[in-house]
Enzyme design. Structure first.
Site, PDB file in Angstrom:
ATOM      1  CD  GLU A 184      16.341   1.378   0.783  1.00  0.00           C
ATOM      2  OE1 GLU A 184      15.382   1.606   0.031  1.00  0.00           O
ATOM      3  OE2 GLU A 184      17.608   1.407   0.251  1.00  0.00           O
TER       4      GLU A 184
ATOM      5  CG  HIS B 286      22.374  25.516  12.506  1.00  0.00           C
ATOM      6  ND1 HIS B 286      22.502  27.002  12.809  1.00  0.00           N
ATOM      7  CD2 HIS B 286      23.636  25.300  11.672  1.00  0.00           C
ATOM      8  CE1 HIS B 286      23.779  27.598  12.346  1.00  0.00           C
ATOM      9  NE2 HIS B 286      24.375  26.434  11.809  1.00  0.00           N
TER      10      HIS B 286
ATOM     11  CG  ASN C 126       1.131  -5.428 -13.088  1.00  0.00           C
ATOM     12  OD1 ASN C 126       0.756  -6.316 -12.491  1.00  0.00           O
ATOM     13  ND2 ASN C 126       2.689  -5.499 -13.706  1.00  0.00           N
ATOM     14  N   GLY C 127      -1.091  -1.616 -12.699  1.00  0.00           N
ATOM     15  CA  GLY C 127      -1.242  -0.063 -12.737  1.00  0.00           C
ATOM     16  C   GLY C 127      -2.538   0.338 -12.289  1.00  0.00           C
TER      17      GLY C 127
ATOM     18  CE  LYS D 147      15.784  -2.747  -7.587  1.00  0.00           C
ATOM     19  NZ  LYS D 147      16.841  -2.361  -6.652  1.00  0.00           N
TER      20      LYS D 147
ATOM     21  CB  CYS E 245       1.245  -5.870  -9.544  1.00  0.00           C
ATOM     22  SG  CYS E 245       0.232  -4.569  -8.901  1.00  0.00           S
TER      23      CYS E 245
ATOM     24  CD1 TRP F 189       3.479  -3.502  -3.106  1.00  0.00           C
ATOM     25  CD2 TRP F 189       2.395  -1.805  -3.749  1.00  0.00           C
ATOM     26  NE1 TRP F 189       3.932  -2.778  -2.093  1.00  0.00           N
ATOM     27  CE2 TRP F 189       3.299  -1.426  -2.614  1.00  0.00           C
ATOM     28  CE3 TRP F 189       1.527  -0.705  -4.377  1.00  0.00           C
ATOM     29  CZ2 TRP F 189       3.548  -0.130  -2.006  1.00  0.00           C
ATOM     30  CZ3 TRP F 189       1.800   0.579  -3.842  1.00  0.00           C
ATOM     31  CH2 TRP F 189       2.700   0.658  -2.714  1.00  0.00           C
TER      32      TRP F 189
ATOM     33  CD  GLU G 132      22.255   5.171  -1.283  1.00  0.00           C
ATOM     34  OE1 GLU G 132      21.202   6.056  -1.437  1.00  0.00           O
ATOM     35  OE2 GLU G 132      21.993   3.943  -1.702  1.00  0.00           O
TER      36      GLU G 132
ATOM     37  CE  LYS H 293      20.505   1.342   0.100  1.00  0.00           C
ATOM     38  NZ  LYS H 293      20.271   1.851  -1.293  1.00  0.00           N
TER      39      LYS H 293
ATOM     40  NE  ARG I  42       7.221  -5.671 -11.303  1.00  0.00           N
ATOM     41  CZ  ARG I  42       7.531  -5.243 -12.349  1.00  0.00           C
ATOM     42  NH1 ARG I  42       8.771  -5.271 -12.652  1.00  0.00           N
ATOM     43  NH2 ARG I  42       6.757  -4.219 -12.944  1.00  0.00           N
TER      44      ARG I  42
HETATM   45  C1  F6R Z   1      16.853   2.828  -2.492  1.00  0.00           C
HETATM   46  C2  F6R Z   1      16.239   2.745  -3.650  1.00  0.00           C
HETATM   47  C3  F6R Z   1      15.144   3.652  -4.011  1.00  0.00           C
HETATM   48  C4  F6R Z   1      15.500   4.210  -5.602  1.00  0.00           C
HETATM   49  C5  F6R Z   1      14.428   5.124  -6.149  1.00  0.00           C
HETATM   50  C6  F6R Z   1      14.581   5.413  -7.655  1.00  0.00           C
HETATM   51  O1  F6R Z   1      17.562   1.766  -2.305  1.00  0.00           O
HETATM   52  O2  F6R Z   1      16.307   1.737  -4.158  1.00  0.00           O
HETATM   53  O3  F6R Z   1      15.341   4.990  -3.302  1.00  0.00           O
HETATM   54  O4  F6R Z   1      16.705   4.577  -5.865  1.00  0.00           O
HETATM   55  O5  F6R Z   1      13.136   4.474  -5.912  1.00  0.00           O
HETATM   56  O6  F6R Z   1      14.479   4.041  -8.425  1.00  0.00           O
HETATM   57  P1  F6R Z   1      15.083   4.026  -9.853  1.00  0.00           P
HETATM   58  O7  F6R Z   1      16.558   4.155  -9.905  1.00  0.00           O
HETATM   59  O8  F6R Z   1      14.563   2.875 -10.331  1.00  0.00           O
HETATM   60  O9  F6R Z   1      14.539   5.309 -10.757  1.00  0.00           O
END
Ligand code: F6R
Length: 633
Positions: free
Chosen positions: A513, A529, A126-127, A628, A27, A100, A506, A510, A52
């Protein structure tokens, strides 16, 4: 870039002993008290925290007589419309929130702020309050009534229970009773000249400008108003008035704190004409990589002062443990190949949520590295604490200055990516790679596995990366045309060997998501396999092949999937002619040392994901179900 001199380090949270069981939620909180109208300022601040992740929003404003609350499920726009951009909620003090949902579905009643029984105390949170059930039962026994399903409402009633005319006393009493993680904004109708902020294991900052004082979950919310911010420490309480702030310990003792100057570009948290933050951040990568590399390359040597480790100590390292989540984990996998190949150091890479519970064997002289953009990821933070509790020093590779991981790590190597707003990471990922290259080269140099000639050639290739990334960004339209063909794709596979496998992980993350297209990444040799059975006529397989020693091996795997009907897109190095007969579509990356190829190959993959997502009409910067900063376990 952020002022080095202001970095806060070395502060132990007051509740370390229990805090790794805690989780916090994504949040957003914004609070304001000052000479301006509070509601528009708070709504504007909340809009900067949309990245966020949230599903409802609310705001509480003191109108001179009482506290008024408005809340709404859905995007912040709904709340903005409801309050005419804040105009219908006049007043100079208030708190706002984007929620959230955890305890209770997204709904108006579950949204924050929450009131006490007679509407004189408002709280945003938040939390998670872990002991909210016994607290709720206790309060029910005392005649309190609950209208929401949230854990937060307990806080409003508990504050009411302890409030005897002194807000600070009531807040600290509540802090002694609650278990869990929290960042709170609180207001008391009896004290219209004050708002309060407090936190534990959930990020919160406060800031001051000539127009007033601010509370925020993150810097972008208040960057427009002030660059002087204070990082609130665990279980500190802040009393904010129009023209000053006071900090208190949980024992109500006043604390002196130094502000941190935020040195970000004023446009850092704005889209600046780009359609999405993700595209803007993809385009910022040449700068991000330069900003991360250049302060650490001095007179032809790599100097990482922040490591706080002598050459002798670096020589003594026997093993490296890298711990991270998501994309940061993928940079860790890349680093494993580099550190093992180039430095001959054994490396274990763990997903943080596994590391913390698998009781890992950490041998003496091991180096523990935690990689995180946000510096707030709950599992990564817990892994850091786990390593520290066993007596290991932890190096944090972190983007957000003053974040929990940055503050709790023994040393911090910042990735100078600036604020990353899009949920899907791009520029912070590239900055993490750059930081890891520097670290590997430093270790290799000190330990004698990289001789002068190799070092000079690596350094020269390293310096070329920003321009080469720029070149690849020039292929935007070509990638967009290709991506448009896959907007309706059901499954896409990414394969590679060695470092190319790390890149494929990666690329796959990408894509899934941002565009919600199902995708998998596999080590190319592993396909036969099992997963090859999933290949159908026309399935797209993205084959990454940037390691010359493995070109032929990957070509064999491409031929295998092509024979089963796959359409093969290859990402490879200029000059790899042999791949032409196995691939249907090729993107070439400029020549670089194979250890650095990830930084180049990822660019077309990021653009591909972005354009598939745009083509599908997805909410690119805020993909569904994601936030985020994953501060939940
Ligand atoms: C993917 C992404 C997430 C973060 C993961 C770790 O695009 O952003 O997979 O890489 O949640 O987040 P941080 O780097 O903030 O610990």
């Amino acid at each position: 870039m952020i002022n080095y001199s202001c970095v806060l380090t070395g502060k132990e949270p007051m509740t370390l002993k229990r805090s790794w069981h805690k989780v916090t939620i994504m949040c957003g909180i914004v609070g304001y008290i000052g000479t301006g109208e509070a509601a528009p300022i708070i709504l504007d601040g909340l809009s900067k925290l949309e990245y966020r992740g949230y599903d409802s929003a609310g705001i509480a404003i003191f109108d001179g007589e009482k506290i008024n609350i408005k809340k709404a499920v859905g995007r912040l726009k709904v709340l903005e419309n409801l309050t005419h951009g804040g105009e219908t909620m006049p007043g100079y003090a208030g708190i706002g929130h984007t929620r959230w949902a955890t305890h209770g579905a997204p709904s108006d009643v579950n949204s924050h702020p929450h009131f006490n029984k007679n509407g004189t105390i408002a709280v945003v949170h938040n939390g998670i309050i872990e002991n909210y059930i016994p607290l709720r039962n206790k309060l029910l026994g005392k005649g309190y009534e609950f209208i929401s399903e949230t854990d937060t409402e307990v806080l409003a009633h508990l504050l009411d229970y302890y409030y005897k005319g002194n807000p600070l006393e009531a807040i600290t009493k509540v802090l002694h009773r609650v278990e869990g993680s929290y960042a709170l904004g609180i207001m008391f109708a009896d004290f219209p000249e004050e708002i309060y902020a407090v936190r534990k294991d959930s990020p919160l900052i406060v800031g001051q400008s000539k127009e007033g004082c601010f509370i925020a979950s993150d810097v972008p919310a208040i960057l427009k108003y002030t660059r002087q911010v204070y990082y609130v420490d665990n279980q500190e309480v802040v009393k904010l008035r129009r023209d000053h702030m006071h900090f208190y310990s949980v024992d109500e003792e006043e604390i002196k704190k130094e502000p941190v100057t935020i040195d970000w570009d004023a446009n850092a948290a704005e889209k600046e004409g780009y359609e999405h933050f993700m595209l803007k951040e993809i385009y910022e990568q040449p700068k991000t990589v330069t900003d991360t590399l250049s302060p650490r390359i001095k007179n032809g040597e790599i100097v990482i002062e922040e490591l706080n480790m002598s050459d002798e100590e670096l020589k003594a390292v026997k093993k490296v443990h890298i711990v991270a989540c998501g994309s940061a984990y993928h940079t860790g996998v890349t680093a494993k190949y580099i550190l093992e190949g180039l430095v001959r150091l054994p490396v274990e890479v763990d997903v943080a949520s596994e590391f913390r519970y698998r009781n890992p064997v950490l041998e003496e002289d091991a180096m523990v590295i935690v990689i995180s953009q946000s510096g707030e990821t709950a599992d990564s933070l817990a892994a850091l604490r786990e390593a520290k509790s066993r007596g290991f020093k932890v190096l944090g590779i972190v983007n957000v200055v003053g974040s929990s991981i940055a503050r709790e790590a023994d040393s911090v190597m910042y990735t100078w990516a600036g604020p990353e707003i899009a949920v899907a990471t791009t520029k912070a990922y590239s900055a993490q790679l750059a930081a890891l290259y520097l670290l590997a080269m430093k270790l290799g140099r000190v330990r004698g596995t990289i001789d002068d000639a190799l070092f000079a050639s690596l350094l020269s290739d390293l310096k070329k990366l920003p321009n080469q990334i720029e070149l690849l960004l020039g292929q935007k339209q070509k990638i967009q045309r290709f991506a448009n063909r896959y907007v309706g794709a059901k499954d896409i596979f990414f394969i590679g060997r060695g470092i190319d496998y790390a890149i494929s992980m990666e690329g796959s993350l990408k894509l899934k998501e941002t565009s919600y297209v199902h995708s998998e990444s596999y080590p190319a040799g592993e396909l036969k396999h099992g997963p090859i059975s999933l290949i159908e006529d026309g399935t797209l397989v993205v084959a990454i092949s940037t390691q010359p020693a493995l070109f032929q091996k990957t070509i064999s795997n491409m031929v295998e999937v092509k024979a089963r009907g796959a359409f093969v897109m290859a990402i490879t190095c200029e000059g790899n002619k042999a791949i032409e007969k196995a691939a249907d579509y090729i993107t070439y990356i400029p020549e670089t040392n194979p250890y650095f190829a990830n930084s180049l190959a990822i660019i077309p993959l990021q653009l591909f994901s972005y354009y598939v997502a745009v083509g599908k009409g997805c909410d690119v910067d805020k993909p569904r179900n994601l936030a985020k900063s994953v501060t939940v376990e």
